[in-house]
Design an enzyme around this catalytic site. Structure first.
Site, PDB file in Angstrom:
ATOM      1  N   GLY A   1     -13.101  17.987 -32.886  1.00 13.91           N
ATOM      2  CA  GLY A   1     -11.997  17.492 -32.079  1.00 13.91           C
ATOM      3  C   GLY A   1     -10.862  17.073 -32.987  1.00 13.91           C
ATOM      4  O   GLY A   1     -11.077  16.830 -34.180  1.00 13.91           O
TER       5      GLY A   1
ATOM      6  N   CYS B   1     -18.416  18.518 -37.231  1.00 11.38           N
ATOM      7  CA  CYS B   1     -17.113  17.982 -37.636  1.00 11.38           C
ATOM      8  C   CYS B   1     -16.868  16.609 -36.994  1.00 11.38           C
ATOM      9  O   CYS B   1     -17.553  15.646 -37.312  1.00 11.38           O
ATOM     10  CB  CYS B   1     -16.031  19.006 -37.321  1.00 11.38           C
ATOM     11  SG  CYS B   1     -14.478  18.676 -38.145  1.00 11.38           S
ATOM     12  N   TYR B   2     -15.952  16.507 -36.050  1.00 12.60           N
ATOM     13  CA  TYR B   2     -15.723  15.220 -35.385  1.00 12.60           C
ATOM     14  C   TYR B   2     -17.029  14.692 -34.777  1.00 12.60           C
ATOM     15  O   TYR B   2     -17.310  13.494 -34.806  1.00 12.60           O
ATOM     16  CB  TYR B   2     -14.675  15.428 -34.279  1.00 12.60           C
ATOM     17  CG  TYR B   2     -14.313  14.182 -33.504  1.00 12.60           C
ATOM     18  CD1 TYR B   2     -13.344  13.314 -33.984  1.00 12.60           C
ATOM     19  CD2 TYR B   2     -14.935  13.889 -32.287  1.00 12.60           C
ATOM     20  CE1 TYR B   2     -12.999  12.175 -33.266  1.00 12.60           C
ATOM     21  CE2 TYR B   2     -14.605  12.753 -31.570  1.00 12.60           C
ATOM     22  CZ  TYR B   2     -13.638  11.902 -32.067  1.00 12.60           C
ATOM     23  OH  TYR B   2     -13.297  10.778 -31.360  1.00 12.60           O
TER      24      TYR B   2
ATOM     25  N   HIS C   1     -17.708  24.331 -39.700  1.00 12.44           N
ATOM     26  CA  HIS C   1     -17.810  24.941 -38.366  1.00 12.44           C
ATOM     27  C   HIS C   1     -18.698  26.187 -38.398  1.00 12.44           C
ATOM     28  O   HIS C   1     -18.241  27.249 -38.791  1.00 12.44           O
ATOM     29  CB  HIS C   1     -16.416  25.308 -37.854  1.00 12.44           C
ATOM     30  CG  HIS C   1     -15.599  24.107 -37.529  1.00 12.44           C
ATOM     31  ND1 HIS C   1     -15.601  23.536 -36.271  1.00 12.44           N
ATOM     32  CD2 HIS C   1     -14.794  23.336 -38.291  1.00 12.44           C
ATOM     33  CE1 HIS C   1     -14.828  22.475 -36.278  1.00 12.44           C
ATOM     34  NE2 HIS C   1     -14.319  22.325 -37.492  1.00 12.44           N
TER      35      HIS C   1
ATOM     36  N   GLU D   1     -19.630  27.858 -35.946  1.00 10.92           N
ATOM     37  CA  GLU D   1     -19.303  28.759 -34.836  1.00 10.92           C
ATOM     38  C   GLU D   1     -18.213  29.763 -35.190  1.00 10.92           C
ATOM     39  O   GLU D   1     -18.050  30.758 -34.502  1.00 10.92           O
ATOM     40  CB  GLU D   1     -18.887  27.938 -33.603  1.00 10.92           C
ATOM     41  CG  GLU D   1     -17.570  27.172 -33.687  1.00 10.92           C
ATOM     42  CD  GLU D   1     -17.673  25.804 -34.385  1.00 10.92           C
ATOM     43  OE1 GLU D   1     -18.665  25.586 -35.100  1.00 10.92           O
ATOM     44  OE2 GLU D   1     -16.739  24.991 -34.235  1.00 10.92           O
TER      45      GLU D   1
ATOM     46  N   SER E   1      -9.044  39.979  -5.405  1.00  9.42           N
ATOM     47  CA  SER E   1      -7.778  40.484  -5.939  1.00  9.42           C
ATOM     48  C   SER E   1      -7.945  41.902  -6.459  1.00  9.42           C
ATOM     49  O   SER E   1      -6.972  42.588  -6.727  1.00  9.42           O
ATOM     50  CB  SER E   1      -7.303  39.583  -7.074  1.00  9.42           C
ATOM     51  OG  SER E   1      -8.125  39.800  -8.211  1.00  9.42           O
TER      52      SER E   1
ATOM     53  N   ASP F   1     -12.811  39.464 -12.229  1.00  6.20           N
ATOM     54  CA  ASP F   1     -13.413  38.159 -11.929  1.00  6.20           C
ATOM     55  C   ASP F   1     -13.771  38.016 -10.447  1.00  6.20           C
ATOM     56  O   ASP F   1     -14.908  37.712 -10.096  1.00  6.20           O
ATOM     57  CB  ASP F   1     -12.474  37.011 -12.323  1.00  6.20           C
ATOM     58  CG  ASP F   1     -11.953  37.159 -13.734  1.00  6.20           C
ATOM     59  OD1 ASP F   1     -12.577  37.905 -14.498  1.00  6.20           O
ATOM     60  OD2 ASP F   1     -10.917  36.552 -14.061  1.00  6.20           O
ATOM     61  N   SER F   2     -12.766  38.238  -9.593  1.00  5.48           N
ATOM     62  CA  SER F   2     -13.081  38.055  -8.172  1.00  5.48           C
ATOM     63  C   SER F   2     -14.043  39.138  -7.696  1.00  5.48           C
ATOM     64  O   SER F   2     -14.850  38.913  -6.791  1.00  5.48           O
ATOM     65  CB  SER F   2     -11.814  38.002  -7.315  1.00  5.48           C
ATOM     66  OG  SER F   2     -11.101  39.200  -7.375  1.00  5.48           O
TER      67      SER F   2
ATOM     68  N   LYS G   1     -14.271  35.769 -20.276  1.00  4.03           N
ATOM     69  CA  LYS G   1     -13.935  37.091 -19.733  1.00  4.03           C
ATOM     70  C   LYS G   1     -14.921  38.179 -20.193  1.00  4.03           C
ATOM     71  O   LYS G   1     -15.384  38.979 -19.398  1.00  4.03           O
ATOM     72  CB  LYS G   1     -12.520  37.452 -20.197  1.00  4.03           C
ATOM     73  CG  LYS G   1     -11.930  38.626 -19.494  1.00  4.03           C
ATOM     74  CD  LYS G   1     -11.252  38.150 -18.250  1.00  4.03           C
ATOM     75  CE  LYS G   1     -10.640  39.252 -17.462  1.00  4.03           C
ATOM     76  NZ  LYS G   1     -10.021  38.687 -16.250  1.00  4.03           N
TER      77      LYS G   1
END
Ligand code: XMP
Length: 515
Positions: free
Chosen positions: A57, A84-85, A171, A173, A225, A229-230, A371
């Site tokens: 963070g 980290c944080y 990190h 990741e 749409s 996603d939808s 996504k």
């Protein structure tokens, strides 16, 4: 979403990498969900995580209003990895000290491992780790052992004597940390005892079961749409509750060529859904008359969409639930780890933006996915390939690609240009390499010559970008011969455009759409 077996809870302290941690955990076949740093130990316990990861963070642990951790989480008996944080918080709570470091450590550092019992098992003694911190641990609480250090950071990785609380200053990741994924994997498998049984297909099975449990015998509406996603949300809902689902597709008149037909064909016919197509093009055009300001356009479209959706959903008897394909990035874009307002660059509108006032209960089966993960789900659900790889398309449609007033004529012009542009990109085999491609009709006319005639017609900008998540983007290095075909085809085939320019701006400082 309800608890899943073998959950890793990733507590978000505001790092830009929090989502990446969750994603890396899932890539290692363990389910991860992001939770707010405000969660209490009691609430967390209810979710029965097998491990907790505290993200990094931007704050300093001693700063006023720095995001805090319920210290009881460290006593739950569940393994904790502070990154980290997150590590600095653990140290602060267990009696150590954190200070602003004399030297900021940013970028690559050489990490020397001195204890490879668990986190570093099977890894080289020396590896490159990616650091990004101003503060660091000054004094380690007595119960901790050092596992690795760098030149500037004597406590780059530490373990509590109890064996289940770890802190790492780097990190794991990020891509630049060598063996970062293996370090996370060691935490998951050697420390948390994960079985690694989670797969994307498990997500589908679990999501369907949860939807069924929640919906019971009630009716659900979903705003479709035609985007991935939808569409994925619709197919999940259909598998879960079949005939209790009605999809509403609002044709706002701002769609691309053939879009409405392809949605009707795919969902109405192939998937045999109860699909209501609402023809609202005229209404949107009337609302947009004379509107030039981009934010105003977005507001008009957003408002009309809600009106149309509300009217249509009222025609369906006894709707209790509204399902939408909200993704994790939509969730974080609208909230921040500190709960403060994020600055509005553009007021995004999509079918996932329906307000609570509609009075339905929400179902958001994709709210923890990114996504590319949704695309994986789409493939598993056997959605048509073209839909799975479809470029993102904004809710306000072509209206935000027409600089100046939106009229039926300008829409028709842009639709033709867009169809040619996309066709040429596909023909060159570039469609799936490009993250998003679009045309923008400018309110500028320029002089040209066709045959022996002088022309005075519109300028069209074409844009293609590389991106991972739409948050940042670079312009796509389009081969010149492809640009050449695009330019000459548009100018010769679309009456009203006599000049085509290629947009070479990145985001930031520009945005992907022009409005
Ligand atoms: P910008 O232009 O902000 O776009 O760089 C980032 C991504 O978001 C899409 N976009 C939208 N999507 N509703 C949406 O559903 C919107 O109002 C909206 N505005 C932009 C844009 O196409 C790009 O993929």
């Amino acid at each position: 979403m309800a608890q899943r077996r073998e959950l890793i809870a990733v507590m978000d302290f505001g790092s830009q990498y929090t989502q990446l941690i969750a994603r890396k955990v899932r890539e290692n076949n363990v389910y991860a969900e992001i939770v707010s740093h405000r969660i209490s130990a009691r609430e967390l316990k209810k979710r029965k995580p097998i491990g907790v990861i505290l993200s990094g963070g931007p704050a300093s642990v001693y700063a006023e209003k720095a995001p805090e951790l319920d210290p009881a989480i460290l006593e739950m008996g569940v393994p904790v990895l502070g990154v980290c944080y997150g590590m600095q918080l653990v140290v602060k709570h267990l009696g150590g000290q954190v200070r602003g470091a004399a030297r900021r450590e940013y970028g690559r550092s050489n990490l020397d491992v001195c204890d490879s019992a668990d986190l570093f098992e099977g890894l080289p003694w020396s590896l490159v780790a990616w650091m990004s911190h101003g503060d660091s641990v000054e004094k380690l609480p007595v119960e901790f052992t050092v596992l690795a250090r760098t030149r500037d950071c004597p406590y780059a990785a530490v373990r509590h004597t109890g064996g289940s609380i770890f802190g790492i200053q780097f990190h794991p990741e990020v891509h630049h940390t060598e063996h970062g994924s293996q370090i996370l994997r060691n935490f998951l498998y050697k420390v948390c005892g994960a079985s690694g049984s989670w797969r994307m297909s498990s997500y589908i099975t679990e999501a369907i079961a949860e939807i069924r449990a929640k919906v019971g015998g009630e009716h659900v509406v979903l705003g479709l749409s035609g985007g991935v996603d939808s569409s994925v949300a619709a197919v999940l809902l259909q598998r879960a509750v079949g005939g209790q689902l009605t999809c509403i597709f609002v044709d706002n008149g701002l769609l691309r060529k053939g879009e409405r037909d392809s949605v009707a064909e795919t969902f109405g016919r192939q998937f045999d859904m109860d699909l209501r197509v609402v023809d609202a093009g005229e209404r949107f055009l009337a609302g947009l008359k004379g509107v030039i300001d981009p934010e105003e356009k977005r507001k008009v479209i957003g408002r009309l969409f809600i009106d149309v959706f509300r009217e249509e959903s009222r025609r369906i008897a006894d709707v209790k639930f509204l399902a939408q394909g909200t993704l994790y990035p939509d969730v974080i874009e609208s909230t921040s780890a500190f709960g403060g307002p994020t600055s509005v660059i553009k007021s995004h509108h999509n079918v996932g933006g329906l307000p609570e006032e509609l009075g339905f209960e929400l179902i958001e089966p994709l709210r923890y996915l990114f996504k590319d993960e949704v695309r994986k789900v789409a493939r598993e659900l056997k959605l048509p390939h073209a839909l799975v790889v479809r470029h993102p398309f904004p809710g306000p449609g072509l209206a935000v690609r027409i600089v100046g007033e939106v009229t039926a004529e300008r829409l028709a012009l842009l639709r033709e240009c867009d169809a040619i542009f996309i066709e040429e990109i596909r023909r060159a085999g570039l469609y799936e390499e490009i993250w998003q491609a679009l045309c923008v009709l400018l309110p500028v006319q320029s002089v040209g010559v066709m045959g022996d005639e002088r022309t005075y017609e519109s300028v069209l900008a074409v844009r293609a970008v590389d991106s991972v998540d739409g948050m940042t983007a670079d312009w796509f290095r389009m081969p010149h011969e492809v640009l050449d075909r695009i330019g000459s085809r548009i100018v010769s085939e679309v009456r009203g455009v006599n000049r085509v320019v290629y947009d070479i701006s990145s985001k930031p400082p520009s945005t992907i759409e022009w409005e």
